[in-house]
Design a protein around this motif. Structure first.
Motif, PDB file in Angstrom:
ATOM      1  N   ILE A 160       0.941  -1.287   0.200  1.00  0.00           N
ATOM      2  CA  ILE A 160      -0.164  -0.002  -0.082  1.00  0.00           C
ATOM      3  C   ILE A 160       0.959   1.213   0.183  1.00  0.00           C
ATOM      4  O   ILE A 160       1.669   1.351   0.886  1.00  0.00           O
ATOM      5  N   ASN A 219      -7.916   1.142   4.208  1.00  0.00           N
ATOM      6  CA  ASN A 219      -7.433  -0.215   3.800  1.00  0.00           C
ATOM      7  C   ASN A 219      -7.605  -1.125   4.758  1.00  0.00           C
ATOM      8  O   ASN A 219      -7.280  -2.268   4.667  1.00  0.00           O
ATOM      9  N   THR A 276      -3.556  -8.987   3.673  1.00  0.00           N
ATOM     10  CA  THR A 276      -4.979  -8.553   3.496  1.00  0.00           C
ATOM     11  C   THR A 276      -5.830  -9.349   2.646  1.00  0.00           C
ATOM     12  O   THR A 276      -5.079 -10.182   1.786  1.00  0.00           O
ATOM     13  N   ILE A 325      -7.164  -1.923  -3.480  1.00  0.00           N
ATOM     14  CA  ILE A 325      -6.362  -0.699  -2.519  1.00  0.00           C
ATOM     15  C   ILE A 325      -6.297   0.517  -2.600  1.00  0.00           C
ATOM     16  O   ILE A 325      -6.395   0.809  -3.858  1.00  0.00           O
ATOM     17  N   GLN A 326      -6.403   1.300  -1.557  1.00  0.00           N
ATOM     18  CA  GLN A 326      -6.471   2.658  -1.664  1.00  0.00           C
ATOM     19  C   GLN A 326      -5.142   3.164  -1.251  1.00  0.00           C
ATOM     20  O   GLN A 326      -4.698   3.232  -0.093  1.00  0.00           O
TER      21      GLN A 326
END
Length: 120
Positions: A5, A34, A96, A103-104
């Motif tokens: 991320i 997230n 995750t 995904i941000q």
């Protein structure tokens, strides 16, 4: 699944308080958006441009609840002529179930120019 991320922010001044505050705000938003649990983090890499020397941005993570044992490392970004100044980049590697496309990645302040295609 292990995912990376990304996030980045900038500071106006090479001042410890600003470095810590901007890094803290960035990482908090990365974690929130997230759904990151600190126990699921493998490691956090933080790079800074050569004009940031007043503090280790990693200190900001020690202010977050539950992040005491998260492995964090700071390093200097490659000094490319014309690149964004006073920039702090963060890469969180996390376990995750979120899909890659979901995904941000988070960009604050002047760092929004780095990946406008990823801003939501």
């Amino acid at each position: 699944m292990i995912r990376g991320i990304r996030g980045a922010t900038t500071v106006l001044q090479n001042e410890a308080d600003q470095i810590i505050e901007h890094t803290r705000a960035l990482v908090e938003e990365m974690a929130m958006k997230n759904q990151i649990n600190p126990d699921d983090i493998a490691s956090v890499l933080i790079s800074v441009t050569s004009d940031i020397t007043a503090s280790f941005p990693a200190k900001a993570l020690r202010l977050l609840d539950g992040w005491t044992y998260v492995p964090v490392m700071c390093m200097q970004e490659i000094d490319v002529p014309g690149s964004l100044e006073k920039c702090i980049r963060v890469m969180i590697t996390v376990n995750t179930t979120i899909e890659q496309k979901e995904i941000q990645h988070i960009y604050h302040h002047g760092a929004k120019v780095l990946r406008p295609d990823l801003l939501r």
